[in-house]
Design a protein around this motif. Sequence first.
Motif, PDB file in Angstrom:
ATOM      1  N   PRO A  27       0.820  -1.215   0.000  1.00 54.22           N
ATOM      2  CA  PRO A  27       0.000   0.000   0.000  1.00 54.22           C
ATOM      3  C   PRO A  27       0.855   1.266   0.000  1.00 54.22           C
ATOM      4  O   PRO A  27       1.906   1.322   0.630  1.00 54.22           O
ATOM      5  CB  PRO A  27      -0.824  -0.103   1.280  1.00 54.22           C
ATOM      6  N   ASN A  28       0.406   2.257  -0.738  1.00 54.60           N
ATOM      7  CA  ASN A  28       1.095   3.540  -0.815  1.00 54.60           C
ATOM      8  C   ASN A  28       0.078   4.620  -0.457  1.00 54.60           C
ATOM      9  O   ASN A  28      -0.767   4.970  -1.273  1.00 54.60           O
ATOM     10  CB  ASN A  28       1.655   3.765  -2.224  1.00 54.60           C
ATOM     11  N   PRO A  29       0.132   5.162   0.751  1.00 53.90           N
ATOM     12  CA  PRO A  29      -0.879   6.136   1.155  1.00 53.90           C
ATOM     13  C   PRO A  29      -0.816   7.446   0.372  1.00 53.90           C
ATOM     14  O   PRO A  29      -1.771   8.199   0.362  1.00 53.90           O
ATOM     15  CB  PRO A  29      -0.587   6.371   2.636  1.00 53.90           C
ATOM     16  N   TYR A  30       0.288   7.718  -0.304  1.00 53.91           N
ATOM     17  CA  TYR A  30       0.409   8.965  -1.043  1.00 53.91           C
ATOM     18  C   TYR A  30      -0.273   8.893  -2.404  1.00 53.91           C
ATOM     19  O   TYR A  30      -0.546   9.915  -3.007  1.00 53.91           O
ATOM     20  CB  TYR A  30       1.879   9.334  -1.214  1.00 53.91           C
ATOM     21  N   ALA A  32      -3.109   6.895  -2.801  1.00 51.80           N
ATOM     22  CA  ALA A  32      -4.463   6.429  -2.551  1.00 51.80           C
ATOM     23  C   ALA A  32      -5.459   7.573  -2.714  1.00 51.80           C
ATOM     24  O   ALA A  32      -5.157   8.732  -2.412  1.00 51.80           O
ATOM     25  CB  ALA A  32      -4.569   5.863  -1.141  1.00 51.80           C
ATOM     26  N   LEU A  35     -10.492   8.916   1.293  1.00 55.29           N
ATOM     27  CA  LEU A  35     -11.494   7.994   1.794  1.00 55.29           C
ATOM     28  C   LEU A  35     -12.888   8.581   1.647  1.00 55.29           C
ATOM     29  O   LEU A  35     -13.797   7.939   1.131  1.00 55.29           O
ATOM     30  CB  LEU A  35     -11.203   7.657   3.255  1.00 55.29           C
TER      31      LEU A  35
END
Length: 54
Positions: A27-30, A32, A35
């Motif tokens: 996973p790469n939160p940058y 994504a 939400l």
Amino acid sequence: MTRHLTAGIAVLFLGGLVLFDQATTPPNPYKAPPLLALGSGAEASGGFCGALPK
């Protein structure tokens, strides 16, 4: 006994699928999407059928 066997196989399959997904692409939160994008100005993209044409 059949329900327990089927449920166990299903849980193992789902767990394996999650592990496979985590192993192939971490996973790469940058990268994504947000939400909740309510009022953020972010437009829908991709195959969203409710989007009006510009």
